[in-house]
Structure formats: structure tokens, C-alpha cells
Design an enzyme around this catalytic site. Structure first.
Site, short mmCIF file in Angstrom:
data_model
loop_
_atom_site.label_atom_id
_atom_site.label_comp_id
_atom_site.label_asym_id
_atom_site.label_seq_id
_atom_site.Cartn_x
_atom_site.Cartn_y
_atom_site.Cartn_z
N GLU A 25 3.07 -7.46 8.69
CA GLU A 25 3.24 -6.00 8.66
C GLU A 25 4.03 -5.54 7.44
O GLU A 25 4.26 -4.36 7.26
CB GLU A 25 3.92 -5.51 9.94
CG GLU A 25 3.07 -5.61 11.18
CD GLU A 25 1.72 -4.91 11.05
OE1 GLU A 25 1.70 -3.72 10.73
OE2 GLU A 25 0.69 -5.58 11.25
N ARG A 82 -4.10 -9.57 -20.06
CA ARG A 82 -5.17 -9.37 -21.04
C ARG A 82 -4.74 -8.45 -22.16
O ARG A 82 -5.32 -8.46 -23.24
CB ARG A 82 -6.44 -8.85 -20.36
CG ARG A 82 -6.34 -7.45 -19.84
CD ARG A 82 -7.57 -7.07 -19.05
NE ARG A 82 -8.76 -6.99 -19.88
CZ ARG A 82 -9.05 -5.99 -20.71
NH1 ARG A 82 -8.21 -4.96 -20.84
NH2 ARG A 82 -10.14 -5.97 -21.43
N ASP A 138 -11.16 -0.36 -24.44
CA ASP A 138 -11.26 -0.34 -22.99
C ASP A 138 -11.40 1.06 -22.41
O ASP A 138 -10.92 2.03 -22.97
CB ASP A 138 -9.97 -0.91 -22.36
CG ASP A 138 -9.95 -2.41 -22.42
OD1 ASP A 138 -10.99 -3.01 -22.69
OD2 ASP A 138 -8.86 -2.96 -22.19
N PRO A 173 0.82 -1.23 0.00
CA PRO A 173 0.00 0.00 0.00
C PRO A 173 0.84 1.27 0.00
O PRO A 173 0.32 2.36 -0.20
CB PRO A 173 -0.84 -0.12 1.27
CG PRO A 173 -0.24 -1.20 2.08
CD PRO A 173 0.62 -2.04 1.20
N1 ADE Z 1 -0.82 -5.17 0.16
C1 ADE Z 1 -1.67 -4.75 1.12
N2 ADE Z 1 -2.42 -3.75 0.69
C2 ADE Z 1 -2.06 -3.50 -0.60
C3 ADE Z 1 -2.47 -2.56 -1.58
N3 ADE Z 1 -3.41 -1.66 -1.35
N4 ADE Z 1 -1.87 -2.61 -2.77
C4 ADE Z 1 -0.91 -3.52 -3.02
N5 ADE Z 1 -0.47 -4.41 -2.14
C5 ADE Z 1 -1.04 -4.42 -0.92
#
Ligand code: ADE
Length: 249
Positions: A116, A154, A169, A89
Site C-alpha cells: 500500500e 539517455r 526528441d 502515484p
Molecule cells: N507506484 C505505483 N504507481 C505508480 C505511479 N503511477 N507512478 C510512480 N510510482 C508508482
């Protein structure tokens, strides 16, 4: 394209790599995928590859050593290097532009974190491209890896037939897709837009283009603001109203 996925949970991918468009691509050898389990590179008999975070705090952190060995093993014996991605994230946001950039790569390794996260020194050492699929936290990188793989595969030449072509697309031209309709002509109290029954391909193309523009303007004003409309597109929007439900008579 050759994909290698470093994951503790390869089973999560089994339906994904065997079904639908993505499954067909792997079956037809338009892309290959294999999995590596970092536990196989643990330096202890239990296969443990995580430990408590330095500085304290909740959860566990995946260790740099076994992950590094696993990543090194992935490219051993391969003449070409692998482009290393860590799904996290904290990464740069996955957008169509990133997919287009990655689709130029021949070999891609995807590291799926759990707990974590992974020891930061691994990311630095392997110069990993950190990619996020959105501003929310998943319990692991696996679903994010599947999203990335789907969007990449794809688009590979030969994966989609021309009836499903990539050129149509959403996002390919920076615009959202137009609405779609199929039989019957009247359903759920609504009629199909008349123009789509006209057989006039030029009119239909114009209508679809105008609807893409309208949809983008309404739903994603952030995207719309980035587009420089051509004179023709401006005219189309003036001439062709936004799609709205036409009630059944
Ligand atoms: N791992 C945990 N959350 C994630 C996200 N939002 N994007 C990519 N990998 C992740």
C-alpha cells in the site's frame, strides 16, 4: 550520475540495465547504478519490513525504520549527498521539465514502494521528492523507476551519438516529434512524402517543423495551447499542409 535504487526486487532491473542505450551508458561508465534491499535492514530474523496499516484497511505498509536505515546506508561514505526520490502515484507528474531538472543532480536515490506504500513519516523525514509517472496505479515503483532512469540516462552527455541526438526528441522544444520514414519509398500502399527525397535540407527542416506543429496541435491541444508560436512557425503551418497518407500509384 550515480543512481542507487532501494527495492525488494532488484532482479526486475537486470535486463533493463544491461541492454540498449541504457545498458551501454552503464557499461561505458557514463552513469553508475547499484541496488539496496531494505530487507537487509530489517530488525527481525525474517527480513520482514512491512506491517498492517494503523487505522485498519487492506494491505501492508512498508515501515519507516528499516527504509530509513537503508537510505542512510546508501549515502554513508559518500562525500556528496543523494537526492531522494520516492516513486508514487501521489507524486508530481514526471514530465520532460522534471527530467531536465533532475539531470542536473549528480547522485540520485530512488525508492520503489510495494504494497500500500511506505510510512508517510519516512517521506517527511528524508524530504523525498515524490514522483508519479502517470495517473494509474502500478503494483510497485520499479517500472516507474525504470522509466525515470531511462529518460534521465539517455540525456546524459555522451550517451547518445549525434545520429540519435536528444535535441530532436519529442517534448524537448515543447512539441511532439515529426513523423519518420525509411526505405522502401513505397510500402503498405503508401508513398514517402516527396520533400524528404528532395535533398533540400532547408525544405526538409521546414517540413519537419511544420509536421511537429501539426502533430502537437492535433494530438496534444493542451501542449499546443502553451506554445507561443513565432511568426515563422505560423507561416510554416499556413504554407505546409499537415501530413496525410499519399497512396501508392
Ligand atoms: N507506484 C505505483 N504507481 C505508480 C505511479 N503511477 N507512478 C510512480 N510510482 C508508482
Amino acid at each position: 550520475m550515480n543512481l542507487k535504487v532501494v527495492t525488494l526486487f532488484a532482479n526486475m532491473f537486470s535486463a533493463f540495465i544491461n541492454e540498449g542505450v541504457v545498458g551501454r551508458a552503464f557499461q561505458n561508465h557514463l552513469a553508475s547504478i547499484s541496488f539496496l534491499n531494505p530487507r537487509d535492514y530489517a530488525d527481525n530474523a525474517y527480513g520482514q519490513i512491512d506491517d498492517r496499516p494503523y487505522g485498519g484497511g487492506p494491505g501492508m505498509v512498508m515501515q519507516a525504520g528499516p527504509l530509513n536505515q537503508c537510505i542512510e546506508a546508501a549515502s554513508k561514505g559518500c562525500s556528496e549527498t543523494y537526492y531522494n526520490i520516492y516513486l508514487s502515484p501521489r507524486g508530481r507528474l514526471l514530465e520532460q521539465q522534471v527530467i531536465d531538472e533532475l539531470s542536473e543532480k549528480k547522485n540520485i536515490l530512488l525508492l520503489c514502494g510495494r504494497y500500500e506504500g511506505v510510512d508517510e513519516r519516512l517521506i517527511a523525514h528524508q524530504q523525498m521528492d515524490e514522483i508519479s509517472i502517470g495517473d494509474y496505479v502500478l503494483s510497485g515503483g520499479e517500472p516507474a523507476a525504470m522509466v525515470l532512469i531511462d529518460a534521465l540516462v539517455r540525456q546524459l552527455p555522451g550517451v547518445l551519438g549525434h545520429t540519435e541526438s536528444v535535441g530532436q526528441d519529442s517534448f524537448i522544444a515543447g512539441l511532439l516529434d515529426c513523423p519518420h520514414f525509411t526505405r522502401p519509398e513505397c510500402v503498405l500502399g503508401q508513398k514517402v512524402p516527396k520533400v524528404l527525397l528532395s535533398g533540400d535540407h532547408q525544405r526538409i527542416d521546414n517540413w519537419r517543423q511544420a509536421q511537429s506543429l501539426w502533430a502537437t496541435k492535433r494530438r496534444r491541444p493542451d501542449l499546443f495551447a502553451k506554445i507561443e508560436l513565432s511568426a515563422e512557425q505560423q507561416q510554416l503551418m499556413q504554407r505546409i499542409p499537415e501530413y496525410s497518407v499519399a497512396p501508392e500509384e
